[in-house]
Design an enzyme around this catalytic site. Sequence first.
Site, mmCIF file in Angstrom:
data_model
loop_
_atom_site.group_PDB
_atom_site.id
_atom_site.type_symbol
_atom_site.label_atom_id
_atom_site.label_comp_id
_atom_site.label_asym_id
_atom_site.label_seq_id
_atom_site.Cartn_x
_atom_site.Cartn_y
_atom_site.Cartn_z
ATOM 1 C CE LYS A 214 9.880 -16.122 -17.166
ATOM 2 N NZ LYS A 214 9.453 -14.554 -17.343
ATOM 3 N N GLY B 257 5.388 -9.901 -15.759
ATOM 4 C CA GLY B 257 5.347 -8.588 -16.580
ATOM 5 C C GLY B 257 5.025 -8.993 -18.020
ATOM 6 N NE ARG C 182 8.062 -6.201 -13.139
ATOM 7 C CZ ARG C 182 8.275 -6.956 -13.999
ATOM 8 N NH1 ARG C 182 7.988 -8.276 -13.911
ATOM 9 N NH2 ARG C 182 9.399 -6.765 -15.074
ATOM 10 C CB SER D 289 11.178 -2.414 -22.695
ATOM 11 O OG SER D 289 10.213 -3.018 -22.408
ATOM 12 C CD GLN E 166 8.179 -7.628 -20.095
ATOM 13 O OE1 GLN E 166 7.786 -6.594 -19.419
ATOM 14 N NE2 GLN E 166 8.506 -8.598 -19.424
ATOM 15 C CG ASP F 172 15.298 -11.521 -18.284
ATOM 16 O OD1 ASP F 172 15.033 -10.321 -17.474
ATOM 17 O OD2 ASP F 172 14.574 -11.925 -18.946
ATOM 18 C CE LYS G 110 14.177 -6.421 -16.479
ATOM 19 N NZ LYS G 110 13.387 -6.524 -17.691
ATOM 20 N NE ARG H 229 15.324 -10.367 -11.377
ATOM 21 C CZ ARG H 229 14.761 -10.779 -12.361
ATOM 22 N NH1 ARG H 229 15.180 -10.449 -13.692
ATOM 23 N NH2 ARG H 229 13.828 -11.737 -12.368
ATOM 24 N NE ARG I 240 15.022 -14.152 -15.369
ATOM 25 C CZ ARG I 240 14.601 -15.378 -15.936
ATOM 26 N NH1 ARG I 240 14.936 -16.516 -15.924
ATOM 27 N NH2 ARG I 240 13.341 -14.940 -16.841
HETATM 28 C C1 S3P Z 1 10.733 -9.951 -21.946
HETATM 29 C C2 S3P Z 1 11.616 -8.861 -21.951
HETATM 30 C C3 S3P Z 1 12.262 -8.421 -20.867
HETATM 31 C C4 S3P Z 1 13.008 -9.430 -19.870
HETATM 32 C C5 S3P Z 1 11.712 -10.145 -19.190
HETATM 33 C C6 S3P Z 1 10.996 -10.918 -20.673
HETATM 34 C C7 S3P Z 1 9.921 -10.554 -22.991
HETATM 35 O O1 S3P Z 1 11.724 -7.644 -20.153
HETATM 36 O O2 S3P Z 1 13.385 -8.919 -18.725
HETATM 37 O O3 S3P Z 1 12.013 -11.323 -18.419
HETATM 38 O O4 S3P Z 1 9.511 -11.671 -23.090
HETATM 39 O O5 S3P Z 1 9.728 -9.532 -24.038
HETATM 40 P P1 S3P Z 1 11.905 -5.764 -20.714
HETATM 41 O O6 S3P Z 1 11.392 -5.934 -22.169
HETATM 42 O O7 S3P Z 1 10.745 -5.248 -19.936
HETATM 43 O O8 S3P Z 1 13.317 -5.448 -20.500
#
Ligand code: S3P
Length: 434
Positions: free
Chosen positions: A22, A95, A123, A167, A169, A315, A342, A346, A387
């Site tokens: 993903k 997210g 979120r 993070s 993200q 995750d 998340k 969770r 999940r």
């Molecule tokens: C992800 C980073 C993670 C993960 C999410 C996908 C990504 O989140 O939990 O499912 O693709 O960068 P965080 O970076 O906020 O921890």
Amino acid sequence: MSDWISAAAGPLRGEVVVPGDKSISHRAIMLAALADGCSRITGFLEGEDTRATERAFAQMGVRIDAPRSSERIVHGVGLHGLQAPGVSIDCGNAGTGMRLLTGLLAGQAFDATLTGDESLSRRPMRRVIEPLTRMGANIESNAGLPPLQIRGGCALHGISYALPVASAQVKSAILLAGMYAQGETWVREPHPTRDYTERMLDAFGWPVQFGEGWARLCGGHKLVATDIDVPADFSSAAFFIVAATLLSGSEIVLCDVGMNPRRTGLLVALRAMGADIRESNPRARGGEPVADLVVRHAPLRGIDVPEELVPDMIDEFPILFIAAAAAQGTTRVSGAAELRVKESDRIAVMARGLCKLGIRIEEMPDGAVIAGGEIAGGEVDSAGDHRCAMSFAVAGAIARAPVRIVDCANVATSFPGFIQLANSSGFDLAATPG
Ligand code: S3P
């Protein structure tokens, strides 16, 4: 709303190929859209999250062809070729989609609004708004929550930013904005996180330096189209890894699984618990390490999960909780407060569910203490979290009586076809209208 009923499963057998990663699929669409030229993506995840990202770019004038399932041809428009989306962009449950798009849209000439579903609308977004604002972006939110209104035409400048939480993200949002910023953008992390954005920027020809816990790039370059072959998602493989470990007589092979070390913390934890998981045929696919995983049944014992492992298995905690519930002895998870923000909280969702299935579990602000035992049947609520739903399906496979799991429709965000694949490997799982 769709509910599932998961009943006692036989041993798991055979080869299992889970859908594409993903995280990589989101990024592949984004960078290919901004590249000069056509990129071909194979192994693309046909999930609702990644399709929402695909739709976002179609809305911004990018032509994306789908010659067959899991394949996309993206006709890149160049770094400055996106068009105003017209109406707001719906990121669905994703997210990753929303946070990465926020960084990327901060550098555009046009305004854009990002919305999400009920879960995404809860979120936290300040974590991206704050550093992007420091870069010169103008983003309005609903007190730190979506929807996000991102004003166009802002001149961005590079920053040096130490992330308060690990993070990928947030790191990625800053790096994507950094492509549009004047000067250098530096990001440092309290603990290294998945480096897909950095690796993929490099694959698309953007100069980027990165190492354990840091990344750096400058604005003013261009992305050159390239082909991306997406490996199978380790996080999706995780449900089968744990199920095969727990069901006696099982032996399965999970094929082409992405083995980026920032993703595979669950293997370290499960092996410490006694699992029998072997890696075979290690190789590279699309610039990422992949391997086939051979998993055989093995009894598990509880452990204290080392806190430094948390970002590498962020995750995988819902399914680790199931492994812990079936292990002999106690498992302690700490340093994982991020689990509360998340797709659902969770810690709370898994604790409530396991408690209903007769497991003694104590919730902590940043984790849980889980006493291994026998899992009973009953009804649990996934709270719309993909999940958690799949983790409870694994619980049902080893439970004394069937487990009914409420609200499973969101499994399609990350794992379309889970029920069929699970049943073909030995689960007894059925969907019923909720
Ligand atoms: C992800 C980073 C993670 C993960 C999410 C996908 C990504 O989140 O939990 O499912 O693709 O960068 P965080 O970076 O906020 O921890």
